[in-house]
Motif scaffolding. Structure first.
Motif, PDB file in Angstrom:
ATOM      1  N   ILE A   1       0.852  -1.193   0.000  1.00 26.21           N
ATOM      2  CA  ILE A   1       0.000   0.000   0.000  1.00 26.21           C
ATOM      3  C   ILE A   1       0.888   1.243   0.000  1.00 26.21           C
ATOM      4  O   ILE A   1       1.901   1.312   0.706  1.00 26.21           O
TER       5      ILE A   1
ATOM      6  N   GLN B   1      -2.165   5.939  -2.600  1.00 23.52           N
ATOM      7  CA  GLN B   1      -3.397   5.151  -2.617  1.00 23.52           C
ATOM      8  C   GLN B   1      -4.342   5.592  -1.490  1.00 23.52           C
ATOM      9  O   GLN B   1      -5.558   5.704  -1.685  1.00 23.52           O
TER      10      GLN B   1
ATOM     11  N   ASP C   1      -5.745   9.013  -2.369  1.00 21.32           N
ATOM     12  CA  ASP C   1      -6.749   8.882  -3.431  1.00 21.32           C
ATOM     13  C   ASP C   1      -8.066   8.357  -2.865  1.00 21.32           C
ATOM     14  O   ASP C   1      -9.149   8.816  -3.258  1.00 21.32           O
TER      15      ASP C   1
ATOM     16  N   VAL D   1      -8.827   0.709  -1.089  1.00 23.25           N
ATOM     17  CA  VAL D   1      -7.467   0.226  -0.795  1.00 23.25           C
ATOM     18  C   VAL D   1      -7.490  -1.266  -0.463  1.00 23.25           C
ATOM     19  O   VAL D   1      -7.017  -2.096  -1.240  1.00 23.25           O
TER      20      VAL D   1
END
Length: 353
Positions: free
Chosen positions: A2, A6, A9, A68
């Motif tokens: 991760i 991310q 976003d 995610v």
């Protein structure tokens, strides 16, 4: 693996409900930390009194799970940083909130004291200035009869008043400097000069909110305070009956006059209804119903909330222990809700300036 991008976003899909923009655009996401099977970040709200804190946290968790990973552990630290109004004169005070009414007898001082306490209990640094110099109530309401503030010297040699601290609030009142048994016949210039001293000659330290209990009516003190200091907004307190509403309209109109222009944060209706302790589900509208709500609607300002007529509120003030300190009293929830709404309106105003 991760990535920080991310996470950003994902959180860009979470909108701050009052400000109508996403958390990332508003720079409300800080201190992102990515660990094995766990992510951590701060959500920096615009006030610790935010009534939508739980909603925002839930939305963040959903966004991480959807965009995610639903398997990663999420630790969110919900914190706050109160947005200041541009203020060169009292630069350590982020927001000055006036609690006002068109007439006396509507419980304005009770509302001011308990609003300040409710804000303080959210973690906000809060002060209460009793500007009602004709009838100061703070010494009695906080059990401070006979109290006298101390003074301090600043680095540049100025003498400043040190507010008295109690229940987590910084308190100042003209009542700390006068004999409660002696009348003081204030003329206009004397009154405004005294108010300026309470504002200017006090070491308030850092405050998120300074709540100011204004005198009833629409006189010299109101105009002086509104024109001399960067006021974030005013709250109008009324009771439901027409005689109180008529004066509340005048009070509201004064703050909207050219040359004054203080934003109205909303209307609070005090003594909205009576509920006997032995009949907790009953409401008796002794002074009429929804007068404050109609006043807010007719003037296109928010209705902040209502406070019932309860003997415990008056008793608590007389005993020097305001009701907002009693976690078990149902009225405390009303003041907590009102504090959240006031903080909410201030955040919206700050974002639109």
């Amino acid at each position: 693996m991760i990535t920080k991008q991310q996470i950003l976003d994902a959180l860009s899909n979470v909108e701050e409900p009052d400000l109508k923009k996403d958390l990332v655009t508003l720079n409300m996401i800080e201190n992102i930390e990515i660990l094995p099977n766990k992510i951590k970040f701060d959500v920096v709200l615009t006030t610790p009194a935010c009534p939508l804190k739980g909603h925002i946290e839930h939305a963040c968790r959903n966004a991480i799970a959807f965009f995610v990973s639903k398997d990663v552990e999420v630790e969110i630290n919900m914190t706050a940083r109160v947005r200041p109004v541009e203020n060169a004169q009292l630069k350590n005070i982020k927001n000055i909130v006036l609690v006002s009414s068109g007439k006396g007898g509507v419980g304005k001082s009770t509302v001011a004291a308990n609003l300040a306490l409710a804000l303080s209990q959210t973690g906000a640094k809060t002060g209460l200035l009793d500007a009602d110099i004709y009838g100061p109530s703070v010494p009695i309401m906080f059990g401070l009869d006979g109290a006298r503030p101390e003074s301090t010297q600043t680095a540049d040699g100025q003498t400043k008043i040190v507010p008295i601290e109690k229940f987590g609030l910084k308190l100042l009142s003209i009542g700390f400097f006068t004999d409660p048994n002696q009348p003081i016949p204030w003329r206009g210039p004397m009154a405004t000069s005294a108010i300026k001293q309470l504002f200017n000659d006090t070491d308030w330290g850092e405050l998120d909110y300074l709540v100011v209990d204004m005198p009833p009516g629409t006189g010299d003190i109101h105009i002086t305070v509104a024109q001399q200091y960067p006021i974030s907004g005013a709250v109008i307190v009324t009771t439901p009956q027409q005689v109180a509403l008529a004066d509340a309209i005048k009070g509201m109109a004064m703050y909207q006059m050219e040359g004054v222009q203080v934003p109205i944060l909303g209307v609070i209706e005090n003594m909205a209804y009576f509920t006997p302790a032995e009949l907790p589900d009953n409401k008796y509208y002794i002074f009429g119903k929804d007068g404050g709500k109609r006043l807010a609607e007719q003037n296109n300002v928010p209705f902040i909330g209502e406070i019932p007529l309860v003997k415990a509120v008056a008793d608590a003030g007389d005993n020097g222990f305001p009701v907002a300190l009693d976690a078990d009293d149902p009225v405390t929830k009303s003041f907590a809700s009102i504090a959240g709404r006031v903080a909410q309106e201030l955040s919206i105003l700050a974002a639109t300036v």
